[in-house]
Design a protein around this motif. Sequence first.
Motif, PDB file in Angstrom:
ATOM      1  N   THR A  59       0.824  -1.205   0.000  1.00 22.25           N
ATOM      2  CA  THR A  59       0.000   0.000   0.000  1.00 22.25           C
ATOM      3  C   THR A  59       0.858   1.255   0.000  1.00 22.25           C
ATOM      4  O   THR A  59       1.827   1.350   0.769  1.00 22.25           O
ATOM      5  CB  THR A  59      -0.914   0.038   1.242  1.00 22.25           C
ATOM      6  N   GLN A  67       0.016   5.305   0.468  1.00 23.10           N
ATOM      7  CA  GLN A  67      -1.064   6.233   0.765  1.00 23.10           C
ATOM      8  C   GLN A  67      -0.520   7.588   1.197  1.00 23.10           C
ATOM      9  O   GLN A  67       0.575   7.681   1.757  1.00 23.10           O
ATOM     10  CB  GLN A  67      -1.982   5.668   1.849  1.00 23.10           C
ATOM     11  N   THR A 108      -2.280  -1.312  -3.633  1.00 24.89           N
ATOM     12  CA  THR A 108      -3.206  -0.196  -3.488  1.00 24.89           C
ATOM     13  C   THR A 108      -2.447   1.119  -3.382  1.00 24.89           C
ATOM     14  O   THR A 108      -1.507   1.232  -2.596  1.00 24.89           O
ATOM     15  CB  THR A 108      -4.072  -0.367  -2.231  1.00 24.89           C
ATOM     16  N   THR A 133      -3.547   5.076  -2.703  1.00 27.82           N
ATOM     17  CA  THR A 133      -4.716   5.883  -2.359  1.00 27.82           C
ATOM     18  C   THR A 133      -4.313   7.229  -1.778  1.00 27.82           C
ATOM     19  O   THR A 133      -3.264   7.354  -1.144  1.00 27.82           O
ATOM     20  CB  THR A 133      -5.632   5.108  -1.373  1.00 27.82           C
ATOM     21  N   ARG A 134      -5.144   8.237  -2.052  1.00 24.07           N
ATOM     22  CA  ARG A 134      -4.949   9.599  -1.551  1.00 24.07           C
ATOM     23  C   ARG A 134      -3.532  10.093  -1.839  1.00 24.07           C
ATOM     24  O   ARG A 134      -2.878  10.689  -0.982  1.00 24.07           O
ATOM     25  CB  ARG A 134      -5.257   9.671  -0.047  1.00 24.07           C
ATOM     26  N   THR A 179      -5.186  -1.276  -7.459  1.00 26.11           N
ATOM     27  CA  THR A 179      -6.183  -0.224  -7.261  1.00 26.11           C
ATOM     28  C   THR A 179      -5.510   1.121  -7.041  1.00 26.11           C
ATOM     29  O   THR A 179      -4.582   1.230  -6.234  1.00 26.11           O
ATOM     30  CB  THR A 179      -7.067  -0.538  -6.038  1.00 26.11           C
ATOM     31  N   SER A 184      -6.906   4.881  -6.030  1.00 28.43           N
ATOM     32  CA  SER A 184      -8.153   5.533  -5.630  1.00 28.43           C
ATOM     33  C   SER A 184      -7.904   6.898  -5.014  1.00 28.43           C
ATOM     34  O   SER A 184      -6.874   7.136  -4.379  1.00 28.43           O
ATOM     35  CB  SER A 184      -8.909   4.643  -4.640  1.00 28.43           C
ATOM     36  N   SER A 227      -6.943   9.751  -5.911  1.00 27.39           N
ATOM     37  CA  SER A 227      -5.599  10.274  -6.145  1.00 27.39           C
ATOM     38  C   SER A 227      -5.582  11.205  -7.352  1.00 27.39           C
ATOM     39  O   SER A 227      -6.518  11.230  -8.158  1.00 27.39           O
ATOM     40  CB  SER A 227      -4.612   9.119  -6.361  1.00 27.39           C
ATOM     41  N   CYS A 255     -10.490   9.348  -8.935  1.00 28.66           N
ATOM     42  CA  CYS A 255      -9.220  10.018  -9.227  1.00 28.66           C
ATOM     43  C   CYS A 255      -9.418  11.234 -10.130  1.00 28.66           C
ATOM     44  O   CYS A 255     -10.342  11.285 -10.949  1.00 28.66           O
ATOM     45  CB  CYS A 255      -8.249   9.043  -9.892  1.00 28.66           C
TER      46      CYS A 255
END
Length: 218
Positions: free
Chosen positions: A118, A120, A143, A145-146, A167, A169, A171, A203
């Motif tokens: 991940t 993030q 993943t 994200t953000r 994934t 997301s 972003s 996104c």
Amino acid sequence: SGSNLSNPAGGVVCLTGDAHWNTISQSTITTYSGVGFNFNSSSSNTLIGSSVRSTLDYAVVLNGGSCNTISQSTMSTNNATPSALYVTNASSNMISGSYIENPLGNAVKFAANGNLNTIQDSTMTSSDSGAAALNMGAASSNTVTRSVMSNTSGWAAYLDGNSNFNTISFSTIRTNVASGGPPWMRTAERLDNGASSHTIRGCFISNLGDAVYILAQS
């Protein structure tokens, strides 16, 4: 904690084998021609609030380890071949609140079996026309994200044909290329031939030219 670690001609920090539950914080790690920080088959270690820079090699490598955490840190290199962060054969690692840059190549590169990781609340940047801020190679189920993926001259996010089930997301994915070359060389995000079952959700994707390019069978 609070250390200045350097080795001009080789690697600086290498956690191998049974090196677990270690923390390096608020430190500066620099090298000219080696890997700055190598998580080599080690698990459950933490790098926090630190700066890692290698001029000619990888800044940070996650190779074979799991459950490591990198947070609120800067990782940088300035070379076309190695990336600032390289992930291979490593799973369930967390990168958060970090800044990762490589003006001349990939900022982040996921390679074979770099799965279930991940990223993030982080920023990945490149300025190279043949590279990506995020290059998802033969890796699956990761993943992002953000986060922000930015490349002024090439791909912001590149999902290789051997990658699956990743994934991205909530972003920002952006580049700034209006024209020149084939269309797949001037998009913010590229999904390569064979890439499958990825999720891009919530996104903001921007470019002066094409924003997304999806090859056949992706």
